[in-house]
Scaffold this motif. Sequence first.
Motif, short mmCIF file in Angstrom:
data_model
loop_
_atom_site.label_atom_id
_atom_site.label_comp_id
_atom_site.label_asym_id
_atom_site.label_seq_id
_atom_site.Cartn_x
_atom_site.Cartn_y
_atom_site.Cartn_z
N UNK A 154 4.27 -9.07 -4.92
CA UNK A 154 4.89 -7.78 -5.20
C UNK A 154 6.13 -7.59 -4.33
N UNK A 155 6.00 -7.84 -3.04
CA UNK A 155 7.13 -7.65 -2.12
C UNK A 155 8.25 -8.65 -2.40
N UNK A 156 7.89 -9.87 -2.79
CA UNK A 156 8.93 -10.85 -3.14
C UNK A 156 9.68 -10.43 -4.39
N UNK A 157 8.97 -9.85 -5.36
CA UNK A 157 9.64 -9.31 -6.54
C UNK A 157 10.61 -8.21 -6.15
N UNK A 158 10.15 -7.27 -5.34
CA UNK A 158 11.00 -6.14 -4.94
C UNK A 158 12.24 -6.63 -4.21
N UNK A 218 5.94 -1.36 -13.01
CA UNK A 218 7.00 -0.37 -13.05
C UNK A 218 7.40 0.08 -11.65
N UNK A 219 6.41 0.14 -10.75
CA UNK A 219 6.71 0.52 -9.37
C UNK A 219 7.61 -0.51 -8.70
N UNK A 220 7.34 -1.80 -8.95
CA UNK A 220 8.14 -2.86 -8.35
C UNK A 220 9.59 -2.80 -8.81
N UNK A 221 9.79 -2.73 -10.12
CA UNK A 221 11.16 -2.73 -10.65
C UNK A 221 11.87 -1.41 -10.34
N UNK A 222 11.12 -0.30 -10.39
CA UNK A 222 11.74 0.99 -10.11
C UNK A 222 12.17 1.13 -8.66
N UNK A 223 11.31 0.68 -7.73
CA UNK A 223 11.66 0.75 -6.31
C UNK A 223 12.89 -0.11 -6.03
N UNK A 277 0.83 -1.21 0.00
CA UNK A 277 0.00 0.00 0.00
C UNK A 277 0.87 1.26 0.00
N UNK A 278 1.98 1.23 0.73
CA UNK A 278 2.85 2.40 0.79
C UNK A 278 3.49 2.67 -0.57
N UNK A 279 4.01 1.63 -1.21
CA UNK A 279 4.74 1.81 -2.46
C UNK A 279 3.83 2.10 -3.65
N UNK A 280 2.61 1.56 -3.61
CA UNK A 280 1.71 1.73 -4.76
C UNK A 280 0.63 2.78 -4.53
N UNK A 281 0.56 3.31 -3.30
CA UNK A 281 -0.49 4.29 -2.95
C UNK A 281 -1.88 3.73 -3.17
N UNK A 282 -2.02 2.44 -2.96
CA UNK A 282 -3.31 1.78 -3.13
C UNK A 282 -3.95 1.54 -1.77
N UNK A 283 -5.20 1.94 -1.64
CA UNK A 283 -5.91 1.68 -0.39
C UNK A 283 -6.32 0.21 -0.30
#
Length: 433
Positions: free
Chosen positions: A37-41, A168-173, A11-17
Amino acid sequence: MFRQVADRVFRILTSEADGRVCKDLPEEACRRQPENFCKHVLSLILTKTADGLIDPKLVLSWLMTVLGAPAAYIGMLVPVREAGALLPQLFTAGYLDSLPLRKYAWAIGSFIQGACAAAMGLAVLWMEGEALGAVIIALLALLAVARSVCSVCYKDVLGKTVDKSKRGTATGAASSLAAGLVICYALLIASGWVDRLTLVTVGLMLAALFWSLAGGLFWTLTEARGSTAGGGNPFKIALKHTSYLFTDRQLVLFILTRGLLTATALAPPFMVALGAGASGNGFAGLGWLVLASSFAGLSSSYVWGRLADHSSRKVLLLAGLLGGVALIATSLCAFYEVLGTAWLLPVLLYTLMVAYQGVRLGRSTHLVDMADVEKRAAYTALSNTVIGVLLLMGGGFGLLANTYGELTVILVFSLMCFASMAGAFFLHEVQDD
């Protein structure tokens, strides 16, 4: 516990509620998306940091220079690494695309990279000179092949486990955090608080640990079974469409320009060798060089990407000019024996690596925009095949350095960069087509 933390981080990284709203994932994959998502990051942070810890352009070239490996082996580092990660894809992509679950292939590839890094660390402890050079090159070749397997599999696994608005958020972060860790490592080397040879050897062992952890983490991804039809063998696609090399002038110009611009990737090890000889202290500037390289990516990639969206042709032209200026300046500094100045080589390397980032973003954007949907796969396969062969031939620059010295090779690379500008000048403005 991990699921709760993953939900919060997602939620923090994607700004998703609500992490359960997806555009192109099935219900079960959407439900498990925050964990995946977190495992990818985390996996990407580990592997990208490991890449920085063994950077062939800088770290391995410094090790081999200081431990007495011949220039011929040092000159093979980048060609083996780049061609080894590119050419195998032409033959393995068809098979890997036929696997219903590709996370296991990625994980095994990561484990193999870790084993290679560990073996490099042991080789540094026990060997030197020509023997060390031969072993490092052989291990780097195996590591590059394993990396090529990961490269083929990754996008498909990402597409099946993370929604398209979050990829893009996952790979960029991950890229940003990994770059920060590599910068910390570079500053530690530059500080001189720890014996640098010991620190770099420990870095190789840490890279091995990181790749192994990433493989284990990736293995636990929740991946749905996917299509086994495969995407075709890129090598067969290239052979089938070789006629484009004789009928499409723009494709030939693009490949020629891209081939000449490989100088920006091949030059750093020779700059390192020149700097080591000029300073008389093989490790004195390693930390600043790694820092310069990392900061070049952080400071220029976004700018080059924005420019490439407007004119990838001009990006390639500017990158060739900047690379040529950096390399001719390196040659002049070496000729007048001022390259040993502490700050000079890092500044020159930073300039060259900014050009390298421009080459990477410019060529990828130009290829995608110049080809329509029907020709894109053929153009990509043809381009990668030719460039892969050219990179393998690039190992000959090490032999040239052995005979005529690194300064001669740097001069040749500068001429290649300036010559690439002619090819880029005659490319079409594909963003306007």
